[in-house]
Structure formats: C-alpha cells, structure tokens
Design a protein around this motif. Structure first.
Motif, PDB file in Angstrom:
ATOM      1  N   PHE A  70      39.222   8.777  13.353  1.00 49.65           N
ATOM      2  CA  PHE A  70      38.659   9.825  12.529  1.00 49.65           C
ATOM      3  C   PHE A  70      39.476   9.818  10.913  1.00 49.65           C
ATOM      4  O   PHE A  70      38.699   9.812   9.880  1.00 49.65           O
ATOM      5  N   SER A  71      40.485   9.598  11.170  1.00 52.67           N
ATOM      6  CA  SER A  71      41.342   9.489   9.742  1.00 52.67           C
ATOM      7  C   SER A  71      40.730   8.457   8.675  1.00 52.67           C
ATOM      8  O   SER A  71      40.492   8.580   7.489  1.00 52.67           O
ATOM      9  N   ALA A  72      40.919   7.281   9.329  1.00 53.59           N
ATOM     10  CA  ALA A  72      40.084   6.077   8.641  1.00 53.59           C
ATOM     11  C   ALA A  72      38.572   6.370   8.005  1.00 53.59           C
ATOM     12  O   ALA A  72      38.257   6.154   6.936  1.00 53.59           O
ATOM     13  N   GLY A  73      37.820   7.057   8.984  1.00 53.04           N
ATOM     14  CA  GLY A  73      36.607   7.455   8.368  1.00 53.04           C
ATOM     15  C   GLY A  73      36.534   8.341   7.259  1.00 53.04           C
ATOM     16  O   GLY A  73      35.699   8.268   6.491  1.00 53.04           O
ATOM     17  N   TRP A  74      37.410   9.579   7.663  1.00 54.31           N
ATOM     18  CA  TRP A  74      37.335  10.709   6.820  1.00 54.31           C
ATOM     19  C   TRP A  74      37.895  10.284   5.157  1.00 54.31           C
ATOM     20  O   TRP A  74      37.371  10.428   4.212  1.00 54.31           O
ATOM     21  N   ASN A  75      38.911   9.118   5.300  1.00 56.75           N
ATOM     22  CA  ASN A  75      39.518   8.777   4.274  1.00 56.75           C
ATOM     23  C   ASN A  75      38.673   7.759   3.451  1.00 56.75           C
ATOM     24  O   ASN A  75      38.571   7.849   2.132  1.00 56.75           O
ATOM     25  N   ALA A  76      37.760   7.089   4.185  1.00 64.26           N
ATOM     26  CA  ALA A  76      36.657   6.148   3.528  1.00 64.26           C
ATOM     27  C   ALA A  76      35.659   7.011   2.826  1.00 64.26           C
ATOM     28  O   ALA A  76      35.352   6.888   1.708  1.00 64.26           O
ATOM     29  N   ARG A  77      35.266   8.056   3.416  1.00 59.54           N
ATOM     30  CA  ARG A  77      34.258   8.958   2.644  1.00 59.54           C
ATOM     31  C   ARG A  77      34.906   9.785   1.402  1.00 59.54           C
ATOM     32  O   ARG A  77      34.325  10.126   0.604  1.00 59.54           O
ATOM     33  N   ALA A  78      36.166  10.193   1.821  1.00 62.02           N
ATOM     34  CA  ALA A  78      36.817  10.839   0.658  1.00 62.02           C
ATOM     35  C   ALA A  78      37.244  10.115  -0.596  1.00 62.02           C
ATOM     36  O   ALA A  78      36.965  10.769  -1.710  1.00 62.02           O
ATOM     37  N   ALA A  79      37.396   8.922  -0.493  1.00 64.01           N
ATOM     38  CA  ALA A  79      37.229   8.163  -1.617  1.00 64.01           C
ATOM     39  C   ALA A  79      35.981   8.054  -2.495  1.00 64.01           C
ATOM     40  O   ALA A  79      35.857   7.543  -3.598  1.00 64.01           O
ATOM     41  N   LYS A  80      34.937   8.204  -1.868  1.00 59.01           N
ATOM     42  CA  LYS A  80      33.629   8.168  -2.478  1.00 59.01           C
ATOM     43  C   LYS A  80      33.167   9.311  -3.018  1.00 59.01           C
ATOM     44  O   LYS A  80      32.160   9.516  -3.695  1.00 59.01           O
ATOM     45  N   PRO A 122      33.762  13.421  -4.720  1.00 56.15           N
ATOM     46  CA  PRO A 122      34.761  13.978  -5.606  1.00 56.15           C
ATOM     47  C   PRO A 122      35.086  15.585  -4.901  1.00 56.15           C
ATOM     48  O   PRO A 122      34.239  16.069  -4.405  1.00 56.15           O
ATOM     49  N   GLY A 123      36.571  15.806  -4.866  1.00 54.58           N
ATOM     50  CA  GLY A 123      36.867  16.843  -4.557  1.00 54.58           C
ATOM     51  C   GLY A 123      37.209  16.798  -2.652  1.00 54.58           C
ATOM     52  O   GLY A 123      38.112  17.697  -2.565  1.00 54.58           O
ATOM     53  N   MET A 124      37.113  15.763  -2.393  1.00 53.32           N
ATOM     54  CA  MET A 124      37.531  15.463  -0.865  1.00 53.32           C
ATOM     55  C   MET A 124      39.066  14.938  -0.958  1.00 53.32           C
ATOM     56  O   MET A 124      39.097  13.853  -1.672  1.00 53.32           O
ATOM     57  N   ARG A 125      39.578  15.386  -0.349  1.00 57.09           N
ATOM     58  CA  ARG A 125      41.154  14.945  -0.173  1.00 57.09           C
ATOM     59  C   ARG A 125      41.263  13.926   1.033  1.00 57.09           C
ATOM     60  O   ARG A 125      41.024  14.428   2.036  1.00 57.09           O
TER      61      ARG A 125
END
Length: 64
Positions: A32-42, A44-47
């Motif tokens: 879950f963390s890996a998927g979230w962080n992959a989307r957060a990099a793309k 704006p505003g997602m940490r």
C-alpha cells in the motif's frame, strides 16, 4: 476422473499459520505504501508515506 494440478500441500501448525498471517499483514502495508508513494510523486499536494521507524509495528505486528 480427477485431474492433478501440480500442487503439493502439507499440513502446517497454528504457529506457522499465525506467523504467515503476520508476514502478509506487513507485506500488505508495504505494498500500500509503495503504491501510494508512486502516485504521490505524480500528483501535486499528495505527501508520500514516510518509511517505518525501526521497531515500529504494523497493525500490532512487528515487521522485524
């Protein structure tokens, strides 16, 4: 007629089953963390979710 699918099974103890469930809990959190962080990099505003601190538990399970 019974078809064989090529799977082998063996009995496991309750302790082994509980240990496997703990490993799945940690793996699910990591995925879950890996998927979230992959989307957060793309977006704006997602940490991103920071990495776990050493000894930090995941849903009551210690990943160490």
């Amino acid at each position: 007629m019974r078809k064989r699918l090529g799977y082998r099974v063996s009995a496991i103890s309750v302790e082994e089953m509980e240990a496997l469930a703990d490993e799945v809990t940690v793996l699910r959190d990591d995925m879950f963390s890996a998927g979230w962080n992959a989307r957060a990099a793309k977006l704006p505003g997602m940490r991103p979710i920071p990495p776990r601190a050493p000894g930090e538990k995941v849903n009551g399970v210690s990943p160490d």
